[in-house]
Design a protein around this motif. Structure first.
Motif, PDB file in Angstrom:
ATOM      1  N   SER A   1     -18.509  23.458  15.164  1.00 36.62           N
ATOM      2  CA  SER A   1     -18.269  24.783  14.585  1.00 36.62           C
ATOM      3  C   SER A   1     -19.219  25.040  13.416  1.00 36.62           C
ATOM      4  CB  SER A   1     -16.808  24.917  14.150  1.00 36.62           C
ATOM      5  OG  SER A   1     -16.638  24.308  12.886  1.00 36.62           O
ATOM      6  N   GLY A   2     -19.541  26.326  13.235  1.00 34.76           N
ATOM      7  CA  GLY A   2     -20.416  26.732  12.134  1.00 34.76           C
ATOM      8  C   GLY A   2     -19.770  26.381  10.798  1.00 34.76           C
ATOM      9  N   GLN A   3     -18.459  26.542  10.739  1.00 31.85           N
ATOM     10  CA  GLN A   3     -17.711  26.225   9.515  1.00 31.85           C
ATOM     11  C   GLN A   3     -17.877  24.746   9.147  1.00 31.85           C
ATOM     12  OE1 GLN A   3     -15.973  28.453   7.713  1.00 31.85           O
ATOM     13  NE2 GLN A   3     -15.469  26.865   6.212  1.00 31.85           N
ATOM     14  N   GLU A   4     -17.669  23.909  10.169  1.00 30.16           N
ATOM     15  CA  GLU A   4     -17.761  22.465   9.947  1.00 30.16           C
ATOM     16  C   GLU A   4     -19.165  22.084   9.449  1.00 30.16           C
ATOM     17  OE1 GLU A   4     -16.444  20.303  13.470  1.00 30.16           O
ATOM     18  OE2 GLU A   4     -17.746  18.639  12.836  1.00 30.16           O
TER      19      GLU A   4
ATOM     20  N   ARG B   1     -22.519  29.673   6.063  1.00 34.96           N
ATOM     21  CA  ARG B   1     -22.560  29.790   7.527  1.00 34.96           C
ATOM     22  C   ARG B   1     -23.759  30.618   7.967  1.00 34.96           C
ATOM     23  NH1 ARG B   1     -16.504  30.674   9.732  1.00 34.96           N
ATOM     24  NH2 ARG B   1     -17.686  30.935  11.654  1.00 34.96           N
TER      25      ARG B   1
ATOM     26  N   TRP C   1     -26.679  29.620  10.659  1.00 29.27           N
ATOM     27  CA  TRP C   1     -27.096  30.524  11.735  1.00 29.27           C
ATOM     28  C   TRP C   1     -28.615  30.737  11.722  1.00 29.27           C
ATOM     29  CZ3 TRP C   1     -27.029  32.236  16.229  1.00 29.27           C
ATOM     30  CH2 TRP C   1     -27.503  33.499  16.597  1.00 29.27           C
TER      31      TRP C   1
ATOM     32  N   GLY D   1     -18.200  27.769  18.158  1.00 26.43           N
ATOM     33  CA  GLY D   1     -19.341  27.199  17.443  1.00 26.43           C
ATOM     34  C   GLY D   1     -20.587  27.108  18.309  1.00 26.43           C
ATOM     35  N   TYR D   2     -21.330  26.018  18.107  1.00 24.81           N
ATOM     36  CA  TYR D   2     -22.637  25.892  18.756  1.00 24.81           C
ATOM     37  C   TYR D   2     -22.676  24.656  19.651  1.00 24.81           C
ATOM     38  CZ  TYR D   2     -23.816  28.989  14.880  1.00 24.81           C
ATOM     39  OH  TYR D   2     -23.840  30.019  13.984  1.00 24.81           O
TER      40      TYR D   2
END
Ligand code: ADP
Length: 330
Positions: A18-21, A30, A34, A54-55
């Motif tokens: 995840s972007g958050q993680e 974030r 990105w 996420g990615y």
């Protein structure tokens, strides 16, 4: 930062990061995550982005730069530091310069193209853009300068093994420093050294592997040259081959430093030799000798029997070996 994000994506083999993680782990916003993801996509990394998940890295392109090689290598010392160039005169010349400035053992210089690639004895090495692996490795072994030729045998054994494992296609080794497929030259090795009388400052091992050239791509005078893809008919990932070469080379190199013997490498060089058992022409500065290649000694010299039956050991540095009727002994 881009490298840390790439590493996080690679570490997550299944599923999404995840972007958050990532932003928490790396201490950036974030939006910054990105931005780096977009940059990686522009470089050819295929990354899926799904909101709330996420990615995920879908495809890893066949890049040879530091990000790609340093992260993915399976060797520990070789390739820990990689200098990547679009174009250089010669990776060996660049590596010698970096070594003189203090670059550590295992440092790799790699380029998409060499404008003045070098062979042994002042010869040139054809290194078309993107068509091969043109790399040099800096070594700092605590051995005598006289033993430096052993490093060429280790490199030949390691690169030959790596190519054969990676492609599943048979290779041959032409003593002292050429790797062949279907008896055509697909790889050359050039060992250069900076030394004092009793001490080596550094050795640079240049490795040139023809990967994707088509048959007609080589100039006329290189009739004996071929590429891995033209021989095997299969596509090769340069990156996975570089990783394999670094791994095999590191293993045999440290085995030599620990044991003081190049027995393992010589065993490989004998096993795949096209030279042994053949009549060869040994060409040195002043003369040519026609002789039978009898063995490769434990020290990596070629043992030959000349026409009067006398045995002689040949050191690799100053000679070329040819077949009686062409480039390859047979
Ligand atoms: P040798 O084959 O005599 O041991 P080197 O190992 O020094 O010579 O390699 C240099 C020679 O390799 C050049 O003189 C040329 O004949 C050949 N050569 C140059 N570029 C390539 C290439 N990309 N692929 C195969 N052979 C090459």
């Amino acid at each position: 930062m881009k490298r840390e994000i790439l590493k996080a994506l690679k570490d997550q083999k299944e599923g999404f990061v995840s972007g958050q993680e990532m932003s928490e782990r790396l201490g950036v916003t974030r939006a910054a995550v990105w931005k780096h993801i977009k940059q990686l996509q522009e470089e050819g990394y295929e990354i899926e982005a799904i909101s709330r998940k996420g990615y995920r890295l879908l495809k890893d392109p066949d890049h040879l730069d530091g990000d790609a090689l340093e992260l993915d290598r399976s060797s520990s010392v070789f390739g820990k530091k990689v200098y990547y160039f679009e174009s250089v005169d010669s990776t060996n010349t660049m590596a010698k310069k970096l070594a003189a400035e203090g670059a550590v053992e295992g440092t790799v210089v790699i380029a998409e193209e060499q404008k003045a690639g070098k062979g042994r004895l002042g010869r040139s090495w054809e290194s078309a853009k993107g068509a091969g692996i043109w790399l040099s490795i800096i070594l700092r072994p605590a051995i005598k300068p006289l033993d430096a030729a052993k490093i060429t045998q280790i490199a030949a054994a390691a690169v030959g093994t790596a190519i054969q494992k990676n492609t599943g296609y048979a290779i041959q080794i032409k003593w002292p420093n050429d790797i062949l497929m279907d008896k055509k030259k697909i790889c050359g090795i050039l060992t250069e050294m900076s030394a004092e009388l009793e001490r080596i400052n550094f050795i640079v091992v240049g490795i040139g592997v023809n990967v994707s050239q088509k048959e007609g791509d080589f100039p006329n005078e290189l009739k004996h040259a071929a590429s891995i893809e033209s021989c095997t008919g299969k596509t090769v990932s340069r990156r996975s081959l570089v990783i394999e070469i670094l791994k095999e080379f590191e293993e045999l190199y440290f085995d030599f430093l620990h044991t003081g013997s190049i027995e393992k490498s010589i065993h490989i060089c004998r096993k795949y030799s096209v030279t042994l058992g053949s009549k060869v022409k040994v060409i040195d500065k002043e003369k040519e000798i026609i002789a039978e290649a009898v063995d490769i000694t434990e020290d990596g010299e070629l043992l030959i029997r000349d026409e009067s039956g006398g045995l002689k050991k040949i050191i690799s540095g100053e000679v070329s070996v040819r077949g009686l009727y062409g480039y390859t002994p047979s």
